[in-house]
Enzyme design. Structure first.
Site, PDB file in Angstrom:
ATOM      1  CE  LYS A 122     105.202 -57.071 -45.953  1.00 55.36           C
ATOM      2  NZ  LYS A 122     105.035 -57.656 -44.778  1.00 55.36           N
ATOM      3  CG  HIS A 157     108.499 -55.355 -47.782  1.00 54.71           C
ATOM      4  ND1 HIS A 157     108.757 -54.846 -46.449  1.00 54.71           N
ATOM      5  CD2 HIS A 157     107.365 -54.616 -48.119  1.00 54.71           C
ATOM      6  CE1 HIS A 157     108.039 -54.024 -45.970  1.00 54.71           C
ATOM      7  NE2 HIS A 157     107.045 -53.879 -47.022  1.00 54.71           N
ATOM      8  CG  HIS A 158     112.967 -58.952 -46.208  1.00 51.82           C
ATOM      9  ND1 HIS A 158     112.066 -59.900 -45.760  1.00 51.82           N
ATOM     10  CD2 HIS A 158     112.281 -58.033 -45.166  1.00 51.82           C
ATOM     11  CE1 HIS A 158     111.264 -59.911 -45.032  1.00 51.82           C
ATOM     12  NE2 HIS A 158     111.284 -58.425 -44.513  1.00 51.82           N
TER      13      HIS A 158
END
Length: 256
Positions: free
Chosen positions: A148, A144-145
């Site tokens: 997160k 995820h980015h």
């Protein structure tokens, strides 16, 4: 046709903003209210605090926020008999118990991921896990980015639970090592998690079974947040007709 009144909780967030756009364009839904941590008006939309007043006219609340905010929403929703879509993740055991308890009084749909693809992947992961021999190592990859916060993600835990259930176990019984932004050697006969939180990755997840001779991989890549917003909108329409209980996207998609 009578429209379904929707409240978006966390309207200033990325998912909240997207959901506002989609609800306003939908012919079946009506944007009843939008809530946030503070009151303000932006782009013609009134953002209110969570209260009996802001939720009184709604039919379904869609919540993509933080666990503490979700707990606040649940207390109000239970009091007002409102239905809730929970896309928030990262709940501890006590918070999850609150959700389970509330579902005895109101209809709640909770999912760590609202997309069709991920929920089909979860379903298939359970089938594979049940059939695959114990000689295969098991891994969940979760990317995820960097913004997160929680890890493993709600999606990774969904997939981990499916793999564990396929083995006739709980995830707590078969959870192995968790590696964040680094490589490592997983525990044998356990589900090991490999986590990345970097850059602007929208969400990529894999379930991997492997031996020295072969690798079997199920993979899902989210290319847009529209994927999750569309799933939440479909879930809201479905939940509007349901009695109290705790549901998930498998119920919506009929993939039991």
């Amino acid at each position: 046709m009578q429209k379904i009144n929707i409240t978006i909780s966390g309207g200033l967030g990325r998912m909240g903003s997207l959901l506002i756009q989609k609800v306003r364009k939908d012919k079946i839904l009506n944007l009843s209210s939008v809530t946030e941590q503070r009151e303000l008006k932006k782009n013609g939309i009134l953002f209110e605090k969570n209260s009996s007043q802001s939720l009184k006219k709604t039919n379904v609340i869609i919540d993509f926020t933080r666990p503490n905010c979700t707990s606040q929403i649940l207390k109000l929703a239970t009091k007002l008999k409102k239905k809730v879509i929970i896309g928030t993740t990262g709940f501890n055991k006590k918070q999850q118990a609150e959700i389970n308890k509330a579902s005895k009084k109101i209809a709640i749909l909770q999912s760590g991921n609202m997309s069709l693809g991920v929920n089909l992947m979860q379903y298939l992961s359970g089938i594979l896990s049940k059939k695959i021999l114990k000689e295969y190592s098991m891994e969940i990859h979760d990317s995820h980015h960097k913004m997160k916060i929680d890890y493993p993600s709600g999606t990774a835990l969904m997939l981990g639970n499916a793999v564990a259930k396929g083995k006739g176990k709980s995830l707590d019984q078969v959870k192995g090592n968790i590696f964040l932004n680094k490589k490592g050697k997983g525990k044998a006969n356990k589900i090991n998690f490999f986590i990345k939180r970097k850059g602007k990755i929208p969400g990529t997840h894999s379930v991997i079974f492997q031996t020295a001779k072969e690798t079997i991989e199920l993979k899902h890549t989210a290319k847009s947040r529209d994927l999750f917003a569309d799933g939440a909108i479909s879930a809201a329409k479905w939940l509007a007709k349901k009695k109290p209980g705790l549901y998930n996207m498998h119920d919506v998609l009929k993939i039991r």
